[in-house]
Design an enzyme around this catalytic site. Structure first.
Site, PDB file in Angstrom:
ATOM      1  N   HIS A   1       0.823  -1.220   0.000  1.00 41.19           N
ATOM      2  CA  HIS A   1       0.000   0.000   0.000  1.00 41.19           C
ATOM      3  C   HIS A   1       0.859   1.273   0.000  1.00 41.19           C
ATOM      4  O   HIS A   1       0.342   2.355  -0.259  1.00 41.19           O
ATOM      5  CB  HIS A   1      -0.940  -0.016   1.213  1.00 41.19           C
ATOM      6  CG  HIS A   1      -1.983  -1.096   1.125  1.00 41.19           C
ATOM      7  ND1 HIS A   1      -3.274  -0.857   0.753  1.00 41.19           N
ATOM      8  CD2 HIS A   1      -1.897  -2.440   1.308  1.00 41.19           C
ATOM      9  CE1 HIS A   1      -3.958  -1.998   0.730  1.00 41.19           C
ATOM     10  NE2 HIS A   1      -3.139  -2.976   1.072  1.00 41.19           N
TER      11      HIS A   1
ATOM     12  N   ASP B   1       3.402   9.438  -0.968  1.00 43.86           N
ATOM     13  CA  ASP B   1       2.256   8.641  -0.526  1.00 43.86           C
ATOM     14  C   ASP B   1       2.032   7.506  -1.514  1.00 43.86           C
ATOM     15  O   ASP B   1       2.085   7.733  -2.733  1.00 43.86           O
ATOM     16  CB  ASP B   1       0.998   9.544  -0.490  1.00 43.86           C
ATOM     17  CG  ASP B   1       0.033   9.153   0.610  1.00 43.86           C
ATOM     18  OD1 ASP B   1      -0.043   7.954   0.934  1.00 43.86           O
ATOM     19  OD2 ASP B   1      -0.652  10.052   1.142  1.00 43.86           O
TER      20      ASP B   1
HETATM   21  P1  ADP Z   1      -3.103   6.560   4.917  1.00 38.46           P
HETATM   22  O1  ADP Z   1      -3.480   5.157   4.554  1.00 38.46           O
HETATM   23  O2  ADP Z   1      -1.635   6.826   4.845  1.00 38.46           O
HETATM   24  O3  ADP Z   1      -3.654   7.006   6.229  1.00 38.46           O
HETATM   25  P2  ADP Z   1      -5.020   7.480   2.839  1.00 38.46           P
HETATM   26  O4  ADP Z   1      -5.332   8.882   2.407  1.00 38.46           O
HETATM   27  O5  ADP Z   1      -4.799   6.538   1.727  1.00 38.46           O
HETATM   28  O6  ADP Z   1      -3.754   7.558   3.820  1.00 38.46           O
HETATM   29  O7  ADP Z   1      -6.191   6.913   3.710  1.00 38.46           O
HETATM   30  C1  ADP Z   1      -6.608   7.573   4.865  1.00 38.46           C
HETATM   31  C2  ADP Z   1      -7.989   7.113   5.227  1.00 38.46           C
HETATM   32  O8  ADP Z   1      -8.234   7.530   6.560  1.00 38.46           O
HETATM   33  C3  ADP Z   1      -9.070   7.751   4.343  1.00 38.46           C
HETATM   34  O9  ADP Z   1     -10.073   6.820   4.051  1.00 38.46           O
HETATM   35  C4  ADP Z   1      -9.596   8.889   5.206  1.00 38.46           C
HETATM   36  O10 ADP Z   1     -10.974   9.179   5.017  1.00 38.46           O
HETATM   37  C5  ADP Z   1      -9.378   8.348   6.601  1.00 38.46           C
HETATM   38  N1  ADP Z   1      -9.181   9.496   7.502  1.00 38.46           N
HETATM   39  C6  ADP Z   1      -8.190  10.389   7.474  1.00 38.46           C
HETATM   40  N2  ADP Z   1      -8.375  11.343   8.405  1.00 38.46           N
HETATM   41  C7  ADP Z   1      -9.511  11.025   9.041  1.00 38.46           C
HETATM   42  C8  ADP Z   1     -10.280  11.608  10.102  1.00 38.46           C
HETATM   43  N3  ADP Z   1      -9.901  12.735  10.710  1.00 38.46           N
HETATM   44  N4  ADP Z   1     -11.406  11.004  10.466  1.00 38.46           N
HETATM   45  C9  ADP Z   1     -11.805   9.868   9.866  1.00 38.46           C
HETATM   46  N5  ADP Z   1     -11.155   9.275   8.862  1.00 38.46           N
HETATM   47  C10 ADP Z   1     -10.022   9.841   8.461  1.00 38.46           C
HETATM   48  O1  F6P Z   2      -1.583   3.088   4.293  1.00 39.69           O
HETATM   49  C1  F6P Z   2      -0.667   2.488   5.122  1.00 39.69           C
HETATM   50  C2  F6P Z   2      -1.243   2.075   6.462  1.00 39.69           C
HETATM   51  O2  F6P Z   2      -0.260   1.418   7.217  1.00 39.69           O
HETATM   52  C3  F6P Z   2      -2.433   1.172   6.389  1.00 39.69           C
HETATM   53  O3  F6P Z   2      -2.086  -0.166   6.197  1.00 39.69           O
HETATM   54  C4  F6P Z   2      -3.078   1.463   7.706  1.00 39.69           C
HETATM   55  O4  F6P Z   2      -4.408   1.131   7.741  1.00 39.69           O
HETATM   56  C5  F6P Z   2      -2.860   2.959   7.859  1.00 39.69           C
HETATM   57  O5  F6P Z   2      -1.650   3.219   7.208  1.00 39.69           O
HETATM   58  C6  F6P Z   2      -2.886   3.385   9.313  1.00 39.69           C
HETATM   59  O6  F6P Z   2      -1.729   2.946   9.990  1.00 39.69           O
HETATM   60  P1  F6P Z   2      -1.708   2.138  11.372  1.00 39.69           P
HETATM   61  O7  F6P Z   2      -2.347   0.817  11.107  1.00 39.69           O
HETATM   62  O8  F6P Z   2      -0.272   2.052  11.734  1.00 39.69           O
HETATM   63  O9  F6P Z   2      -2.513   2.977  12.324  1.00 39.69           O
END
Ligand code: ADP
Ligand code: F6P
Length: 458
Positions: free
Chosen positions: A155, A362
């Site tokens: 991912h 990212d």
């Molecule tokens: P990462 O996997 O690195 O966190 P992504 O942007 O791919 O980054 O995914 C983040 C996910 O977490 C998204 O589905 C987003 O809606 C969710 N997310 C991020 N910030 C919040 C928040 N403040 N409240 C709820 N969900 C959140």
């Molecule tokens: O997108 C990478 C990732 O490690 C996901 O696998 C995971 O759901 C998200 O970031 C949040 O990270 P963590 O599981 O360490 O809270």
């Protein structure tokens, strides 16, 4: 359809209040259809690891989880996964920590997972391992005699060879991936880096999708993850979404909103984003009292010092910028450290004229796709997107920016704020079509099909 076994560090079962991420929803649907199983860490700690597996079934989805002991969590999750691989894979070798105990903890926990997992696998099962926490899993399962098809999806980004070689024993980690039949990446750039490493560091050969190293062959593919588009759009029609929309309407009055939504992580470029916003306010006094940046950033991985630093820096930065520009009736940055439910996020995204998604690096960035899915087609907002997010490869109709260059980001925000409706609609249509077509179900079906179809000799 063969039974699907999904393995990931975290296991996300259906929850009674329905607050599920898109990935969890998509995987749960697949697991339900195939009678499959989701295996991983329970998220709980026990004094001493005992290997016992807890099974659960909710809404037709089965899970099997194991508890870890504190040393495991420290060395495997907080250590090798989040202090070593996460920064390295996001090109941050300056903060990656290389500590032998992390490496041995990572191997130990992967073995601890492989032990009960291999016993549960039946001959026709398709196995799908997710993410950097579990890279060696296939080779450990092979040591237990498992011959099933096994796929791995990363991912995060895959770093350039020059950075990856800074990891002690990098060859051992990458060689272990040749236990997989298929390895999936979010973008062509990460796939290229993986191929480059295999050819140049392991003496491998590349033929089409296939890479062979010392007689072992895997198929390496690009398969970008999407969001649960339909479900996300429907969330925007719920009572909860309407309530927050109304609260936002009242609190914004005449203000134009810019939104950022990110886990509080140094890879998300949050400090750089606030500095870009500061540049814009300095260069455009006419925008004072007419724009507001709403930055939602729930804390994450708080046991790791780099995450605590970034949190402190952001507190300081948001306070400084607000102190410098605020008026008695206007605060330029609303900085919020809590999570919101999906329904509420749709309302926040929709209320914003500009979606600011500017990670320094990212794997994909699903927020960029969620922002687009939430827009009003008759009056859509504009996505300002980092060219270093995996999502940029699919979303070229966003305003693509270099997040390291504050003036460039400030100009793009300016441009987005002024963009005429016709251009906003044209860009939005192309972006929305892509997000809808290549959604999370498309991704899951495509990747599982690739695992099932790939011919390998074991
Ligand atoms: P990462 O996997 O690195 O966190 P992504 O942007 O791919 O980054 O995914 C983040 C996910 O977490 C998204 O589905 C987003 O809606 C969710 N997310 C991020 N910030 C919040 C928040 N403040 N409240 C709820 N969900 C959140
Ligand atoms: O997108 C990478 C990732 O490690 C996901 O696998 C995971 O759901 C998200 O970031 C949040 O990270 P963590 O599981 O360490 O809270």
């Amino acid at each position: 359809m063969s039974r699907l076994i999904v393995v990931s560090n975290r296991v996300s079962m259906p929850s009674p209040d329905g607050s599920q991420g898109g990935l969890a929803v998509a995987l749960q649907a697949a697991l339900r259809e195939s009678g499959g199983l989701w295996f991983g860490w329970s998220g709980r700690e026990v004094e001493q690891f005992n290997g016992s597996v807890s099974f659960e079934e909710v809404d037709g989805v089965r899970s099997a989880v194991v508890d870890l002991e504190p040393q495991d969590v420290e060395e495997y999750y907080n250590g090798f996964a989040n202090r070593t691989l996460w920064p390295l894979f996001h090109y941050r070798i300056d903060i990656a920590k290389y500590n032998r105990s992390f490496g041995s903890g990572y191997e130990r926990v992967n073995k601890r997972f492989a032990e009960p997992l291999h016993v549960m696998i039946e001959p026709d099962d398709t196995i799908w391992i997710n993410d950097y926490h579990l890279i060696p899993m296939a080779s450990l399962l092979r040591e237990h005699g498992i011959k099933n098809k096994i796929g791995f999806f990363l991912h995060t980004p895959w770093p350039p060879t020059r950075l990856l070689v800074s990891l002690p024993h990098h060859e051992r980690l990458v060689r272990s991936m040749f236990g997989y039949d298929v390895v999936g990446f979010q973008t062509g750039e990460w796939l290229e880096s993986f191929r480059h490493y295999c050819e140049n560091e392991l003496g491998g050969t590349v033929e089409g999708d296939y890479i062979t190293v010392d007689g072992q062959r895997l198929r390496a593919v690009v398969c970008p993850i999407g969001i649960d588009f339909k479900n996300f759009v429907e969330s925007g029609e719920t009572e909860l979404a309407h309530q927050l929309s109304e609260r936002m309407r009242v609190s914004l009055r005449q203000l134009t909103m810019i939104v950022g939504v990110d886990r509080l992580d140094y890879s998300k470029g949050l400090q750089e984003r606030l500095v870009s916003f500061e540049h814009m306010l300095s260069a455009h006094p006419e925008l004072h009292r007419s724009v507001v940046l709403v930055q939602v950033a729930p804390p994450s991985r708080g046991e790791v010092e780099q995450y605590r630093h970034v949190r402190e820096e952001l507190n300081e930065l948001a306070g400084r910028i607000n102190g410098m520009f605020a008026e008695v009736d206007w605060t330029p940055i609303r900085y919020v450290n809590r999570g919101y439910r999906r329904e509420e996020l749709t309302a926040l995204y929709r209320a914003a004229r500009v979606g600011l998604v500017t990670p320094l690096r990212d794997g994909m960035n699903l927020v960029a796709k969620e922002y687009i899915a939430a827009q009003d087609p008759e009056d859509p907002g504009v996505l300002v997107l980092s060219r270093f997010a995996g999502a940029a490869a699919q979303m070229s109709d966003a305003l693509l920016v270099n997040p390291y260059a504050p003036e460039e980001v400030a100009d793009a925000i300016q441009r987005a704020l002024k963009m005429p409706l016709s251009e906003r609609k044209a860009r939005f249509k192309t972006l929305r079509d892509g997000v809808e077509r290549e959604d999370v179900h498309w991704w899951r079906e495509k990747f599982v099909k690739m695992i099932e179809e790939t011919e390998t000799v074991r």
